[in-house]
Design an enzyme around this catalytic site. Structure first.
Site, PDB file in Angstrom:
ATOM      1  N   THR A 124       0.816  -1.212   0.000  1.00 12.75           N
ATOM      2  CA  THR A 124       0.000   0.000   0.000  1.00 12.75           C
ATOM      3  C   THR A 124       0.854   1.269   0.000  1.00 12.75           C
ATOM      4  OG1 THR A 124      -1.481   1.282   1.432  1.00 12.75           O
ATOM      5  CG2 THR A 124      -0.139  -0.355   2.522  1.00 12.75           C
ATOM      6  N   ASP A 125       0.292   2.338  -0.530  1.00 16.70           N
ATOM      7  CA  ASP A 125       0.969   3.647  -0.475  1.00 16.70           C
ATOM      8  C   ASP A 125       1.135   4.126   0.970  1.00 16.70           C
ATOM      9  OD1 ASP A 125      -1.712   4.292   0.048  1.00 16.70           O
ATOM     10  OD2 ASP A 125      -1.921   5.676  -1.648  1.00 16.70           O
ATOM     11  N   GLU A 126       0.371   3.516   1.889  1.00 15.20           N
ATOM     12  CA  GLU A 126       0.417   3.983   3.281  1.00 15.20           C
ATOM     13  C   GLU A 126       1.756   3.695   3.949  1.00 15.20           C
ATOM     14  OE1 GLU A 126      -2.986   3.550   5.674  1.00 15.20           O
ATOM     15  OE2 GLU A 126      -4.374   3.712   3.999  1.00 15.20           O
TER      16      GLU A 126
END
Ligand code: NAD
Ligand code: TDX
Length: 341
Positions: free
Chosen positions: A121-123
């Site tokens: 994820t980009d997180e």
């Protein structure tokens, strides 16, 4: 060709399972059938001769050994995926999102012919000030127990690729939306509540920005990647980003307009602790491989609204599993004390 997809009864996994079966793969789906799963997501292929479901836990080495055996490809979507729940109960995230990945890697280490794709994820990059975009080599800076677990899982994948020369691809994706998503997530929560004329709990000032990709565009990225897996071992990292970046308040207002309900349903409430302000991915590397996001946000959000309007029996089947209790715990106090606008 044979693929093991984990977490295939969830949102993204269900779309990928159906796509791979349609493409001729022999697909085994290993899913623990947690609250987030929905067997209705796979109605279309239930009973298909090239599809089978194993109900089991990615943290269970015996189950995973058996499931991985004989596969050409393993794609891991199994995860606890909701940031808010990671603030309430982090340990289950550590178990499934980190330990589960290591159990898969251990099984794969003994089977060097199988390729591994880990969904991330980009997180993992944390909040990025505008106009920065994260390229594949950006440093990790996760904020939530969820994103810290996803980053830790990636480090394990990296370690296995480096130490044992395993072939692994990490896909880091921005926020996905579309049919089959659990109604705990922002877009389906707001769509389904707005349709019923219920308040929409917007965290903080609503100016947080997310990059949104329609699920069919993520599926096309997965198709491309599994069709072009690099020969030999080592780690490949790719970003799946759409460039469609929107503030949460703007998305909430668009949802009200699409379902023809007043924007006054939007209710600012206490913010998510540690809430990242902005995510943005540089997806240039995947685009150079020939991939493009095809569905503009405006089209995707309309398609999504239509699906939730037409399929209350499908998304309602997942929502019935304890969702009212979760909603009370997560939003009860917030909605009884909304923040002034
Ligand atoms: P989801 O919560 O909808 O589905 C997760 C699935 O995994 C469920 O079917 C659940 O039963 C299964 N599962 C959970 N724990 C398991 C376990 N221990 N063993 C086996 N199965 C288990 O999740 P999603 O939104 O489809 O996300 C899929 C993956 O993509 C996750 O790894 C997530 O971190 C990642 N991701 C999601 C998004 C997004 O916007 N949804 C964006 C980037 C990355
Ligand atoms: O009730 C809400 N009110 C609100 O303002 C909810 C559920 C969310 N929000 C905000 C928080 C976020 O800024 O909306 C934005 C999106 O929230 P989520 O749907 O919870 O997604 P997010 O936290 O961005 O994480 C999602 O994208 C990345 C997925 O759940 C993750 O699995 C993925 O890795």
């Amino acid at each position: 060709m044979k693929a093991l997809v984990t977490g295939g009864c969830g949102f993204i996994g269900s779309h990928v399972v159906r796509a791979l079966v349609a493409d001729g793969w022999d697909v085994t789906n290993l899913d623990k059938l947690t609250y987030a799963s929905n067997l209705r997501n796979l109605d279309e292929i239930a009973g298909h001769p090239r599809y089978r479901l194993i109900e089991g836990d990615v943290c269970d080495p015996a189950v995973v050994e058996r499931a991985v055996d004989g596969q050409d490809l393993v794609i891991n979507f199994a995860a606890e995926s909701h940031v808010d729940r990671s603030l309430l109960d982090p340990l289950v995230f550590v178990r499934t999102d980190i330990e589960g990945v290591v159990v898969l890697l251990e099984a794969l280490r003994k089977r060097p012919n199988a390729a591994f794709v880990q969904m991330s994820t980009d997180e993992v990059f944390g909040t990025l000030p505008a106009p920065l975009e994260a390229a594949e080599d950006a440093p990790f800076n996760p904020s939530s127990p969820y994103s810290a677990s996803k980053a830790a899982a990636e480090l394990q994948v990296r370690a296995y690729a480096g130490t044992y020369g395993m072939a692994a691809t990490v896909l880091r994706c921005c926020n996905v939306y579309g049919p089959n998503q659990h109604i705990e997530k922002f877009i389906p929560l707001f769509l389904t509540r707005a349709m019923r004329g219920e308040s929409l709990p917007l965290y903080g000032d609503g100016r947080q920005e997310r990059e949104w990709i329609y699920v069919s565009d993520l599926v096309s990225a997965v198709r491309l990647v599994v069709g072009q897996l690099p020969a030999g071992g080592g780690l490949q990292e790719l970003h799946v980003g759409s460039g469609e970046r929107r503030g949460n308040l703007d998305v909430a207002e668009r949802i009200c307009d699409i379902v023809e309900r007043p924007r006054s349903l939007i209710t600012p409430v206490a913010d998510r602790p540690g809430h990242d302000r902005r995510y943005a991915l540089d997806a240039g590397k995947l685009r150079a491989m020939g991939w493009r996001a095809e569905v503009p946000f405006e089209t995707g959000i309309q398609l999504t609204a239509e699906w939730y309007r037409a399929n209350p029996d499908v998304w309602g089947a997942a929502a019935s599993a304890g969702f009212a209790d979760y909603f009370r715990e997560q939003y009860g106090e917030r909605l009884s004390e909304p923040r002034p606008t």
